[in-house]
Design an enzyme around this catalytic site. Sequence first.
Site, PDB file in Angstrom:
ATOM      1  CD  GLU A 100      -3.057  -0.528   2.349  1.00 51.83           C
ATOM      2  OE1 GLU A 100      -4.178  -1.027   2.327  1.00 51.83           O
ATOM      3  OE2 GLU A 100      -2.593   0.098   3.342  1.00 51.83           O
ATOM      4  N   GLY A 257      -9.710  45.873 -16.477  1.00 55.68           N
ATOM      5  CA  GLY A 257     -10.880  46.200 -17.287  1.00 55.68           C
ATOM      6  C   GLY A 257     -11.896  46.976 -16.471  1.00 55.68           C
ATOM      7  CG  MET A 258     -15.639  48.028 -18.377  1.00 56.17           C
ATOM      8  SD  MET A 258     -16.755  48.862 -19.530  1.00 56.17           S
ATOM      9  CE  MET A 258     -18.134  49.233 -18.428  1.00 56.17           C
ATOM     10  N   GLY A 259     -15.585  47.998 -14.723  1.00 50.24           N
ATOM     11  CA  GLY A 259     -16.440  47.251 -13.821  1.00 50.24           C
ATOM     12  C   GLY A 259     -17.496  46.461 -14.572  1.00 50.24           C
ATOM     13  N   GLY A 260     -17.867  45.303 -14.013  1.00 51.15           N
ATOM     14  CA  GLY A 260     -18.947  44.524 -14.584  1.00 51.15           C
ATOM     15  C   GLY A 260     -18.552  43.559 -15.672  1.00 51.15           C
ATOM     16  N   GLY A 262     -16.440  40.920 -15.331  1.00 47.28           N
ATOM     17  CA  GLY A 262     -16.199  39.564 -14.848  1.00 47.28           C
ATOM     18  C   GLY A 262     -14.762  39.275 -14.497  1.00 47.28           C
ATOM     19  CE  LYS A 263     -11.908  44.466 -13.095  1.00 43.19           C
ATOM     20  NZ  LYS A 263     -13.271  44.912 -13.463  1.00 43.19           N
ATOM     21  CB  THR A 264     -14.387  39.057  -9.316  1.00 40.21           C
ATOM     22  OG1 THR A 264     -14.017  40.395  -8.945  1.00 40.21           O
ATOM     23  CG2 THR A 264     -14.426  38.184  -8.072  1.00 40.21           C
TER      24      THR A 264
END
Length: 1182
Positions: A100, A257-260, A262-264
Amino acid sequence: MALSTQRASTSRTSAEWAPPPHWKHDVFFSFRGEDTRSGFLSHLYHELQHGQAIKTFKDDHDLEIGATISPELLTAIEQSHLAIIVLSPNYASSTWCLDELSKILECMQDTKRILPIFYHVDPSDVRNQRGSFAEAFTKHEEKFRVVNWRRATLRKVANLFGWDSKHEEFSGDVEMVKRWRAALTKIANISGWDSKNYPSEAELIKHIVKCVFRKVDPPFMLSGSLDKLVGIDSALEQLHLHLALKDNDVRFIGIWGMGGLGKTTLAKLVFERISHHFELSWFLSNVREVSGKQGGLVNLQRQILSPILKENVAYVRNEEAGTFFIQNRLWNKKVLLVLDDVGQPNQLEKLVGNKKWFGVGSRIVITTRDERLLVVHGIEKVYKVIVLKADKALELFCRHAFKKDQPKEGFQELSRHFLNYAKGLPLALKTLGRALYGRDQDAWKSVLHNLNKIPDPDIFDSLKVSYDGLKEMEKKIFLHVACLYRGMDKERVIQVLDCILDISSHILIDILIEKSLLTIEKGHFHTNIVEMHDLIQEMARRIVHEESPKPGKRSLLWHHSDISHVFMNNTGTEAIEGIVLALPKLEEVPWNCTEAFNKMHGLRLLHFDNVVFSSGPKILPNSLRIIQWSWYPSKSLPSTFKPHVLSRLVMRGSKLVRLWDGAKDFPKLKYMNLSYSDKLTSIPDFTRMPNLEELNLEGCKKLGKFHSSIAVHKKLKVLRLSLCEGMDSLEHFTLRGYLKLTKIPEFGEHMQYLKEIYLCGTAVREVPSSIEHSVVSLFINNWEILLSLPDAICNLKSLRHLIGNGCSKVDELPRVMEYLESLEFSGSGMRGPLVAMKNLKILDLSGSVAPLNRLGSLTRLYLIDCNIGEGAIPYDIGWLSSLEELDLSGNNFVSLPSSIRFLSELRSLRLWRCKRLEQLPDLPSSKYVFVDVNDCTSLKRLSDPSKLSEGANVYDFRFSCFNCFRLVEEEGWINNRIFAMIMRFSAEVPHDRIIWPGSEIPDWFHNQSVGDSIIVELPLPPQTSSDWVGIALCVVFEDSEHLKRLGYILFQILCPWERYVVNFAVGDLRSQHLLVFYLPRNYRRLRNASSSYQLSFEGFYLSKEYLGKKLKTSSIIKKCGARLVYKRDLEEFSRILKIPMPAVYGYDDTCSQSYDDTEYQLIVKVVALMRKTSVIHKVSNL
């Protein structure tokens, strides 16, 4: 890029980029039952399995009675995330346990997954096989000796009876013992738990459970969520290249990139996929928000240090202490650290410092809206996140609005409106889709109606984060650009902002670009257009609207209804700083502006274009910096107006008779344009405008009196009118459209900076003889009554460019003009010889023909629409040895002189609209020659293939052949030209395309589709095992001529993945045409493309009023075709065309593993032989 809702399968991502495996078991136990099963192990198992819900494999629990243990155990080991090895005194006595252990070490190369527990044994005894471990191995070795003796005896017996026996002594047993010993040595060197270091078994179990939980408890897995990810492939591919996980350097990677966008989400997916490759990994969310709170940065530092300092993390009491511990505790560890939404430089300085803080192989990923943060921190690997393309945006929206990929029946048009509003922003698409899910069409229409009036707070607040982080002047600049100047050239925007705000705005515009609030797009004529996302602009306008419910109390006014309200109700206040209303066409408004400006004491900018008032203002605010008011309704400016800060005054087409009475101080005025004010009779005293640089009074037909003060002005650089003495700094002089002006003054000797003179469309009969000092360029276009040029022009030693297009009565030049380099007299009556122009490089005599004697320096010759018939072009045109460009468009010859082949420097031959031309002559032997035969409707052949053996240039030139319908009638012509283009572009960087009439994709393109996109199946990896060299693409398209009546003048075909643009004038193409071009294998988008690679094309129309605005249409593109090109294709083309095989550009023969001719022939023979002997059939059955 942008994030969306469909997870793509990237077949080419490498193993280290793949998401972590989904384990069947969290923990596999290896233990000696008689030592631990009933006591320690049972307690540990219970705490993990039941207390923490950690799925644990234990052989006496999971194996069914009677099952074959070994294979099942091996599978269980392979399907386990972690292995806990309980090394007890009798562990080594079990060969089962030792097998094992060997298998665990073999399967789990990453030793961080192996957790040894030294239970009542000394790790050194395990490492060196001493004590009970030594006794166990003595017994194993004795047993194997006995077994081997028995086998040897059996072998001898078999030999006596003549049996075929190949039994050997099992040297494998000896090797097995060695493997067991090595396994124990290795496991003892792995950090684990020593039971003697803990006061009780309960305390030991507590520490083990805590460690196991930390290792197997995963973060939220995006890739396993129900909400699939769409449009993520290209982003992951680019980040994979930036991360370069196999390299042992320390890397910082930015996601910007700008907000919104989807970078996160993208950062979380990256973290999920690669975190298991690192000793330590963290994902710090909302760094901007957390850092803004009291002690926020210290809390983030503690998050990083907690796994290392454990309970000692409390010693991190301030930012300095946290910085000290991070750089001193992580320098020797391979870590993954993701900082999400960083907003300030100090957040990077305190959390990740520099590369020396981290061990080799570490990766630091930072998401931000501010590119400048990355630049200042020296981060060079940056991925810019962009909005979703149309097809992915539709899919994301539908996923949330309909829970499927396409709109429901009856909702297609409504969906299109919401997509147009969101403009590919994932946040908006998801938010709107969720809000609309399950609602009927009336509800959809209601939401759509309210969008611009009641913005969604989730979208608005997310975007406003970027605005809230700006400084006060940055906010002011942003609001001005978003509300008033979007779509203008960057330099023009900067000039206006500098003027009205009295600052230098260049750096502030750059900051807004870095913070993802503005973008710069390339316009026509090399302009840089200031742009932004529609929702960013809406957010800015909403901020201004929220300044006050009353329009008169807001800082900026641009909306028709708001301006109407202020003027109709006289509600303007000192809060108003700018008013801009530019209408597309003239419109009379019922507004009374007589008293409207009385209270606008803070107004800096006033811009009315195509707005027609019935009466003018009695008062204008003295605070005005810019007045741009076309069709100004009054005879003069208000007498009370004191323009002490006015910098720019533009009143085209006004009703001005005079600007003002007497003298007024304009100390800052630099630009004044009163052109086409056809009632203007006089210009003012210029002594009070010391900084005036440009004055435009074109088209002021009644202007007959010029104030003498203009003659002593020192800073005037551009004057579009007649000239007086005294303007020493004048560089540019224009006189255009003064049909009654018969004489202009002489130019004084003091005009030493005067370089260009424009005298166009006037009644002046003679050019002043005094322009012989510094003039370099003289323009006398459309001077229809000019009879001749004065001899004095010959004295202009500095004159290099003489342009007299449209001077129809000028038939010869005066004497010798040996210094002239450019002569353009299209539409003239030029017939006389061009004497001794030894330096002449450019000659344009379109519409007339003059002898071309002794013009050996000529590089460009234009003889357009000269009615040149057959045989009229002299043979000695071939002796113009320096000629690079020859334009004979619009003439009537049937053929061209064969001497054209001697023009060795020729790069461009234009024969557009030569409708009688039937065949081209032999061309110069240069692959750089471009031939334009558009609209040559009689042309039958471009070149004669039979002359290839004579060295003629048959295929090695570029060409354009719109509407050449007879040309494509020749059988085989199309394929040969495609083959020749591919041969040429396979040997160099592709930079061109061919276009000709046609409505069907040639059969050679075996992959064909209807519409504007096509999927190409690329060879599976490794690419180097294939000899493909590129992709040939073909598109059928057509023009929509009816759009010409709507004001559209150009249409384009755009390849978004390459920014490849083909432009056409609307109405030029008389039928459908084909566009063919080629992409080499090493083209950047193909290097890491998935096996199914989609190529899409887009069509746009550009309006006459504003070329920056585009009308997107899908009706242009009709069909697409594609074909992979292989080396063997090039060999076939070479045989067909009888031209040499090229060296393939971007194709590495040393890596391709392609076969040479001998090997290829050998393979063909082997395959044929295998077929004959049915070997292939047998192998396939196997």
